[in-house]
Design an enzyme around this catalytic site. Structure first.
Site: not given
Length: 465
Positions: A302, A345
């Site tokens: 992440h 992301c």
């Protein structure tokens, strides 16, 4: 509708014999990895693989029609798909419609044209170039051609060895290769843009057709074994249990399988804190890479803009990771390619979809992480799972869309001697084509590579399933 579709595939599979299955697999090599095709032993499994690659589906059977046409099963084409030889010939004349390349069609036609005695002659003349266990009496010509491709003896733009072999006893077949090469040269010349030249500056060329001379593209040396380290930093379990990245283990397995096959020393490090991630990268930058050709690093985690999250919820800057491999910080890799692939992301937005088609059924999660740019230094490539400001997706059962597609394309295209930028462009096309949770994903390539990077595959091997 789905029942009818599967019954159609079942009926066609029941009508196919072993040699025809081998032909279908050979003709599909540009769409399904060799490793996967080698494991397929019956037609139903082959059709399942085509469905998984979205090559056939309900309402879209053009590739199946093309395959049956290529292997001359006009009876199945007419009885089950309502088509004919004449219709397929018209259809495949449309530019861009054929999915089987002219190169693969040529090889298949050559295999069909050669008699058993011809095949024996080919095997005899290849004894010094291909291991004898690959040239046994029961090895078909398609398998011989496959081994020639694996060993780099033939490829799309180099069929000289095959022509030399055939000219002594099958000049007619050799002529087919000549025709293919002439047509390819003609098509390639049509695609070239003429270099803008003023007639007044070059009066001698006035009225004459002039093209920019072909300049050979230099490639990075890939001669050592191993070629280098492939380091995987894979964060799965975080302090917050709700942030566990289900499916990431599958990504690690896929990368290890592919890069071990590509002769890299592959190491995976799981669940690292931010400081540990940086320390691990720095540790590899301090190693002596003098007898290695390349360095590869995959990071799965992440994060936030410009940063990657450790399992302790602290962050490490991407630029800090990349700077470890600058020429001054890692001199033994200076002038050699350094590759970084980051599954994460680069924002929280969903990329709008143009189409409505749903083609991914697994449960998808997102990896919130960084926007990155590489330092101003040569020989570095960063492959990001998505462009700035958008999410990327990971299936909890099968792994991330980007990493799995990258591994599939490496397995598919490395044996064809395609360079890394070409492979990553194919990944962009494949991932960008899919629709995921109603959104799109578009990977990004940032590169300061100065040469082509072509991975060398070990002779007479494929990846293990």
């Amino acid at each position: 509708m789905s029942t009818d579709f599967h019954k159609l595939l079942f009926d066609i599979s029941e009508a196919l014999v072993t040699d025809e299955l081998e032909a279908l697999k050979f003709l599909s090599l540009e769409h399904i990895p060799m490793r996967q095709l080698e494991a397929i032993q019956e037609p139903k499994a082959f059709f399942k693989a085509l469905q998984e690659k979205d090559m056939i589906e309900v309402g879209s059977l053009s590739f199946l029609k093309e395959l049956l046409y290529q292997i001359n099963r006009m009876d199945l084409l007419a009885a089950h798909l309502g088509s004919s030889r004449e219709e397929m010939e018209r259809e495949l004349q449309i530019p861009g419609r054929a999915k089987v390349s002219a190169y693969r069609q040529l090889l298949y036609e050559i295999a069909e044209d050669l008699t058993p005695e011809d095949v024996k002659s080919v095997k005899f003349l290849l004894q010094t170039q291909i291991p004898k266990n690959k040239l046994q009496d029961n090895a078909s010509m398609l398998k011989v051609l496959l081994e020639m491709e694996r060993n780099g003896i033939i490829k799309e733009d180099d069929l000289a060895t095959l022509k030399d072999i055939l000219k002594g006893f099958r000049a007619d077949v050799k002529k087919k290769i000549d025709t293919y090469e002439e047509k390819k040269k003609e098509n390639d010349s049509k695609e070239k843009l003429p270099y803008p030249v003023s007639v007044s500056v070059h009066p001698a060329r006035q009225g004459a057709e002039w093209e920019m001379p072909h300049l050979p593209v230099e490639s990075y040396k890939m001669k050592n074994k191993p070629h280098g380290y492939c380091v995987i930093l894979n964060n799965y379990i975080f302090k917050n249990p709700y942030e566990a990245r289900e499916g990431t283990v599958k990504d690690g397995e896929a990368v290890k399988r592919v890069f071990k096959w590509l002769q890299f020393e592959t190491v995976e490090h799981m669940d690292l804190e931010a400081k540990q991630m940086y320390a691990k990268v720095k540790e590899y930058s301090k190693k002596d890479h003098s007898n290695m050709d390349c360095f590869v690093c995959f990071i799965f985690s992440h994060g936030e803009k410009d940063k990657i999250k450790g399992v302790d919820h602290e962050f490490v800057n991407i630029k800090d990771i990349l700077s470890c491999f600058s020429g001054s910080n890692c001199p033994s890799l200076a002038g050699k390619p350094k590759l970084f692939f980051i599954q994460a992301c680069q924002g929280s937005g969903g990329h709008p979809a143009v189409t409505v088609k749903e083609d991914f059924s697994g449960h998808l999660e997102t990896d919130a992480t960084p926007l990155t740019s590489i330092p101003d230094q040569a020989d570095i490539l960063v492959g990001m799972a998505t462009v700035e400001d958008y999410e990327c997706y990971r299936c909890t059962k099968t792994g991330s869309v980007y990493v799995q597609c990258l591994c599939d394309k490496m397995e598919l295209l490395c044996p064809l001697h395609k360079d890394l930028i070409t492979i990553l462009t194919e990944v962009n096309k494949e991932v960008g084509r899919r629709e995921l949770n109603g959104w799109k994903q578009m990977p990004k390539i940032t590169s300061t590579l100065r040469k082509q990077l072509i991975f060398q595959i070990p002779q007479c091997q494929s990846t293990e399933k």
